[in-house]
Design a protein around this motif. Structure first.
Motif, PDB file in Angstrom:
ATOM      1  N   LEU A 143      -5.685  10.434  -3.993  1.00 42.19           N
ATOM      2  CA  LEU A 143      -5.671   9.043  -3.546  1.00 42.19           C
ATOM      3  C   LEU A 143      -4.565   8.763  -2.528  1.00 42.19           C
ATOM      4  O   LEU A 143      -4.750   7.940  -1.629  1.00 42.19           O
ATOM      5  CB  LEU A 143      -5.541   8.104  -4.752  1.00 42.19           C
ATOM      6  N   ALA A 144      -3.432   9.454  -2.662  1.00 43.69           N
ATOM      7  CA  ALA A 144      -2.324   9.176  -1.732  1.00 43.69           C
ATOM      8  C   ALA A 144      -2.715   9.504  -0.284  1.00 43.69           C
ATOM      9  O   ALA A 144      -2.578   8.646   0.596  1.00 43.69           O
ATOM     10  CB  ALA A 144      -1.056   9.908  -2.163  1.00 43.69           C
TER      11      ALA A 144
ATOM     12  N   LEU B 245      -9.582   3.611  13.843  1.00 43.42           N
ATOM     13  CA  LEU B 245     -10.371   4.462  12.953  1.00 43.42           C
ATOM     14  C   LEU B 245     -11.391   5.289  13.737  1.00 43.42           C
ATOM     15  O   LEU B 245     -11.710   6.414  13.363  1.00 43.42           O
ATOM     16  CB  LEU B 245     -11.120   3.604  11.925  1.00 43.42           C
TER      17      LEU B 245
ATOM     18  N   PRO C  86     -14.787   6.722   9.111  1.00 47.87           N
ATOM     19  CA  PRO C  86     -14.887   7.757   8.067  1.00 47.87           C
ATOM     20  C   PRO C  86     -15.873   7.365   6.963  1.00 47.87           C
ATOM     21  O   PRO C  86     -16.070   6.184   6.674  1.00 47.87           O
ATOM     22  CB  PRO C  86     -13.467   7.828   7.507  1.00 47.87           C
TER      23      PRO C  86
ATOM     24  N   VAL D  52      -0.268  10.965  10.474  1.00 43.16           N
ATOM     25  CA  VAL D  52      -0.965   9.719  10.790  1.00 43.16           C
ATOM     26  C   VAL D  52      -1.017   8.850   9.535  1.00 43.16           C
ATOM     27  O   VAL D  52      -1.370   9.325   8.462  1.00 43.16           O
ATOM     28  CB  VAL D  52      -2.398  10.026  11.273  1.00 43.16           C
ATOM     29  N   HIS D  53      -0.653   7.600   9.698  1.00 41.33           N
ATOM     30  CA  HIS D  53      -0.747   6.616   8.610  1.00 41.33           C
ATOM     31  C   HIS D  53      -1.573   5.440   9.118  1.00 41.33           C
ATOM     32  O   HIS D  53      -1.175   4.774  10.069  1.00 41.33           O
ATOM     33  CB  HIS D  53       0.636   6.089   8.219  1.00 41.33           C
ATOM     34  N   LEU D  54      -2.699   5.213   8.498  1.00 39.56           N
ATOM     35  CA  LEU D  54      -3.494   4.028   8.828  1.00 39.56           C
ATOM     36  C   LEU D  54      -3.538   3.129   7.601  1.00 39.56           C
ATOM     37  O   LEU D  54      -3.596   3.605   6.469  1.00 39.56           O
ATOM     38  CB  LEU D  54      -4.907   4.422   9.262  1.00 39.56           C
TER      39      LEU D  54
ATOM     40  N   ARG E 250       0.830  -1.210   0.000  1.00 38.37           N
ATOM     41  CA  ARG E 250       0.000   0.000   0.000  1.00 38.37           C
ATOM     42  C   ARG E 250       0.865   1.261   0.000  1.00 38.37           C
ATOM     43  O   ARG E 250       0.579   2.219  -0.716  1.00 38.37           O
ATOM     44  CB  ARG E 250      -0.910  -0.030   1.236  1.00 38.37           C
TER      45      ARG E 250
ATOM     46  N   LEU F  35     -13.474  16.005   8.997  1.00 36.37           N
ATOM     47  CA  LEU F  35     -12.439  15.682   9.978  1.00 36.37           C
ATOM     48  C   LEU F  35     -11.643  16.954  10.278  1.00 36.37           C
ATOM     49  O   LEU F  35     -11.635  17.888   9.470  1.00 36.37           O
ATOM     50  CB  LEU F  35     -11.503  14.605   9.420  1.00 36.37           C
TER      51      LEU F  35
ATOM     52  N   GLY G 173      -5.779   0.719   6.867  1.00 43.64           N
ATOM     53  CA  GLY G 173      -7.073   0.216   6.395  1.00 43.64           C
ATOM     54  C   GLY G 173      -7.261  -1.264   6.670  1.00 43.64           C
ATOM     55  O   GLY G 173      -8.111  -1.909   6.050  1.00 43.64           O
TER      56      GLY G 173
ATOM     57  N   GLU H 186      -4.798  16.425   1.060  1.00 43.16           N
ATOM     58  CA  GLU H 186      -5.204  15.882   2.355  1.00 43.16           C
ATOM     59  C   GLU H 186      -6.262  16.767   3.001  1.00 43.16           C
ATOM     60  O   GLU H 186      -7.253  16.259   3.544  1.00 43.16           O
ATOM     61  CB  GLU H 186      -3.984  15.737   3.270  1.00 43.16           C
TER      62      GLU H 186
ATOM     63  N   ALA I 239       1.859   4.918  -3.409  1.00 41.35           N
ATOM     64  CA  ALA I 239       1.890   6.385  -3.509  1.00 41.35           C
ATOM     65  C   ALA I 239       3.050   6.853  -4.393  1.00 41.35           C
ATOM     66  O   ALA I 239       2.825   7.625  -5.330  1.00 41.35           O
ATOM     67  CB  ALA I 239       1.932   7.021  -2.116  1.00 41.35           C
TER      68      ALA I 239
ATOM     69  N   ALA J  93      -5.715   9.757   0.837  1.00 37.93           N
ATOM     70  CA  ALA J  93      -6.838   8.872   1.191  1.00 37.93           C
ATOM     71  C   ALA J  93      -6.297   7.544   1.706  1.00 37.93           C
ATOM     72  O   ALA J  93      -6.767   7.018   2.719  1.00 37.93           O
ATOM     73  CB  ALA J  93      -7.746   8.651  -0.015  1.00 37.93           C
ATOM     74  N   ALA J  94      -5.289   7.010   1.030  1.00 34.57           N
ATOM     75  CA  ALA J  94      -4.686   5.754   1.470  1.00 34.57           C
ATOM     76  C   ALA J  94      -4.035   5.930   2.836  1.00 34.57           C
ATOM     77  O   ALA J  94      -4.161   5.076   3.717  1.00 34.57           O
ATOM     78  CB  ALA J  94      -3.655   5.273   0.442  1.00 34.57           C
ATOM     79  N   ARG J  95      -3.369   7.042   3.024  1.00 31.42           N
ATOM     80  CA  ARG J  95      -2.626   7.249   4.265  1.00 31.42           C
ATOM     81  C   ARG J  95      -3.554   7.365   5.464  1.00 31.42           C
ATOM     82  O   ARG J  95      -3.220   6.898   6.565  1.00 31.42           O
ATOM     83  CB  ARG J  95      -1.777   8.514   4.131  1.00 31.42           C
ATOM     84  N   LEU J  96      -4.727   7.983   5.264  1.00 34.20           N
ATOM     85  CA  LEU J  96      -5.666   8.172   6.375  1.00 34.20           C
ATOM     86  C   LEU J  96      -6.768   7.117   6.380  1.00 34.20           C
ATOM     87  O   LEU J  96      -7.714   7.211   7.160  1.00 34.20           O
ATOM     88  CB  LEU J  96      -6.284   9.569   6.302  1.00 34.20           C
ATOM     89  N   ALA J  97      -6.653   6.117   5.497  1.00 34.46           N
ATOM     90  CA  ALA J  97      -7.646   5.042   5.438  1.00 34.46           C
ATOM     91  C   ALA J  97      -9.047   5.589   5.178  1.00 34.46           C
ATOM     92  O   ALA J  97     -10.022   5.124   5.773  1.00 34.46           O
ATOM     93  CB  ALA J  97      -7.603   4.180   6.704  1.00 34.46           C
ATOM     94  N   LEU J  98      -9.120   6.573   4.284  1.00 33.14           N
ATOM     95  CA  LEU J  98     -10.418   7.102   3.871  1.00 33.14           C
ATOM     96  C   LEU J  98     -10.835   6.376   2.593  1.00 33.14           C
ATOM     97  O   LEU J  98     -10.162   6.491   1.577  1.00 33.14           O
ATOM     98  CB  LEU J  98     -10.322   8.611   3.611  1.00 33.14           C
TER      99      LEU J  98
ATOM    100  N   ARG K 170      -9.964  15.824   4.282  1.00 39.58           N
ATOM    101  CA  ARG K 170     -10.353  16.024   5.686  1.00 39.58           C
ATOM    102  C   ARG K 170     -11.620  16.870   5.754  1.00 39.58           C
ATOM    103  O   ARG K 170     -12.534  16.576   6.530  1.00 39.58           O
ATOM    104  CB  ARG K 170      -9.227  16.723   6.455  1.00 39.58           C
TER     105      ARG K 170
ATOM    106  N   PHE L  23      -6.415   0.633  -3.370  1.00 41.04           N
ATOM    107  CA  PHE L  23      -5.680   1.679  -4.064  1.00 41.04           C
ATOM    108  C   PHE L  23      -4.881   1.139  -5.246  1.00 41.04           C
ATOM    109  O   PHE L  23      -3.866   1.698  -5.637  1.00 41.04           O
ATOM    110  CB  PHE L  23      -4.823   2.465  -3.068  1.00 41.04           C
TER     111      PHE L  23
END
Lengths: 371, 371
Positions: free
Chosen positions: B18-19, A314, B2, A328-330, A15, B290, A332, B281, A19, B21-26, B285, A41
């Motif tokens: 998208l980058a 989350l 989210p 913050v990096h989640l 993942r 957020l 998913g 980002e 990016a 979105a992936a990082r914040l698990a959106l 948000r 993604f």
């Protein structure tokens, strides 16, 4: 025009590779489970496992194969290489990286500093090793362990016999070392041998799982230089391509090899914010045989892993996003206690302050109490 | 947990959303053409157009709709809002952002500084305006123009009549202003009205297309403060949610509104490296309601667009990657001369030096001659 990169695996490492792939317009196809962290993604996903069938389907769909984990059918990778497919890192490199016994044999021959070690399945040989080095000993099956799984500490001969019985095969035996600090050095290496090495990071393990990483490591320059030198020699010795993570122990000021990962590594997540070029971008550049990016520190940084607690992080994202200057990096991934679900990175010249901020954000995500 | 964010459009702005979105698990779903730039990096794509059918299919698949371009069926968006769907920015905000005539009427009423303007389809009214303000005049159809398309300069009455005949409807008429510098101010705004505003950037247009962006803008503090203040008042006046890009002219030290975009904007790409939190980002948000991220400058930065020349920039990627401390962004779009295909960003305290480095990298990508 850049090659299509086939990535074996769809976890958080894949993942985070996506990016920079998007940024550099490097086409990517994953061999993964459609439920994996990277799947949302990436359009081009081959649903499958890293077995002969899956790897062959991936090889047909890409120009160069790489991996985000090592639990891969290496015989098939070797067959694919013989048939002309590009595999980076090679099956030979991976065969060393996945096997702690082979690592010691190969790298000892190359003069890489190792703790005293023995590979055996015989209790009497373990006891003889203890006679020389003393109890307790650390016993590890050569393959398959990670995040502290697959590391056994035996305080005496009875405990060692129990481990051998449980493992049911050879183990790598080492003294339990009085470790000053653990370091990791990431080396990016291109097929032609060009390398770019990151400054050593300091890693703090909890229950054997990497929990906190500091860039730069708080060690004397001579130790840092020795660590970097060892890592470069390891990369050269095993012909790595892509990122090689070299985990090291510092014992009494001396650098000793711990283990290897021939892929982006948890210890390198801190390079996303901390270095000019992240480990993920440099892995892709190396695998695509493109010029490597600058590995110098952009910001001193601290990373803290988010490990599942009593709630899904989350639910606590809004509170964590209130905290300024923490990234913050989640991933998913479905919430499960004890599972790595993300990480946070804080930057700043004062590493202690950055560590406090990152720990605070991690606590906010895990427990829901921002501070 | 989210909301699922539905993005109308699949170009480079969606790709760059998208980058984070992936990082914040959106979770994200796109309404796009499967050949669009963002498609390779998103699993959940609804193949379709931003018409009633497409928008309704997207609305069924997401919790909140947003846009990466304004060429959207606003009547359907308004219907969806009435039916209870979340649309951010709202159809009412978009209706103002897409219509330069309406912008002037609405924002003039809110005391936003505007150049003298007239909306008409009558040649004699244009000529009367010229009697007051002098030739040449700038004539723009209220809708549809971007990257310099849809901006006509008329030197005399005959030219103005020709433009009116070509447009075949109302135009916005303004004097051609002696512009000192063009600025853009990006405002991130949440549904409840919380805002985070970026420092003003300086934009340099070539043939009407944004080509270079400097963060921070090289203007006196009073001008910067006025620009930021105008942008905040515009965001409040039109109730924007997400990123609002407010393009401004500085004329004789006075800040005047040029136009709006209610979405991430080319002028904000520089925030990826330059600001603590990127415009992409903060758009996510805001749309997800957020907490907004820190908009302060992390590094003074310069962005230069990659516009298609004689070759596909992908062919020149290796040369461009040899250049240190320049971040290359390629959008994966099919090469065509004159098309925006990517951008490069250089950071550094000396903006002139950063501009030179970014221009060098852009040249390396467009012409294949690194310097």
């Amino acid at each position: 025009v850049p090659p299509v990169i086939g990535i074996v695996g769809g976890g958080q490492l894949a993942r985070m590779l996506l990016a920079p792939a998007a940024r550099l317009a490097l086409p990517v196809v994953l061999l993964a489970d459609p439920e994996d962290a990277a799947a949302p993604f990436c359009r081009d996903l081959i649903a499958g496992r890293p077995d002969a069938d899956g790897l062959r389907r991936l090889a047909e769909a890409c120009d160069v194969l790489t991996v985000e984990h090592e639990l891969v059918d290496l015989d098939t990778l070797a067959d694919l290489e013989r048939e002309g497919h590009l595999v980076r890192p090679s099956s030979a490199t991976l065969a060393i990286a996945v096997d702690k016994a082979r690592q010691r044999r190969v790298l000892g021959d190359h003069g890489i500093p190792l703790a005293p070690w023995l590979v055996t399945d015989a209790a009497d040989r373990v006891e003889a090793f203890a006679d020389e080095h003393g109890w307790p000993l650390v016993l590890k099956p050569p393959r398959g362990g990670y995040d502290g799984r697959g590391v056994f500490v035996a305080d005496d001969a009875a405990a060692a016999r129990a481990v051998l019985a449980e493992v049911g095969g050879e183990v790598v035996v080492e003294p339990r070392l009085p470790i000053d600090v653990e370091l990791s050095v990431l080396v990016a290496r291109r097929p032609g041998g060009e390398t770019a090495v990151y400054p050593a990071v300091e890693t703090c393990q909890v229950d054997g799982m990497c929990r906190e990483v500091l860039l730069p490591a708080r060690v004397p320059p001579a130790v840092e230089q020795e660590a970097v030198g060892v890592a470069l020699r390891v990369a050269e010795a095993i012909g790595s391509v892509g990122i090689l993570a070299v985990e090291l122990f510092v014992v009494g000021g001396e650098v000793l090899l711990n283990e290897l990962a021939a892929r982006p590594h948890n210890a390198g997540h801190v390079t996303i914010e901390g270095a000019v070029t992240s480990q993920f971008e440099n892995h892709l550049r190396a695998v695509a045989d493109l010029p490597l990016g600058d590995t110098t520190i952009r910001h001193p940084s601290v990373m803290v892993n988010i490990v599942g607690g009593d709630h899904d992080p989350l639910e606590h994202l809004p509170g964590a996003l209130e905290l300024r200057d923490v990234a913050v990096h989640l991933y998913g991934k479905a919430y499960r206690p004890g599972r790595k679900l993300g990480h946070v990175t804080a930057t700043g010249d004062d590493l202690d302050d950055a560590l406090r901020r990152a720990q605070g954000a991690a606590t906010a995500l895990v427990e829901g109490t921002p501070r």
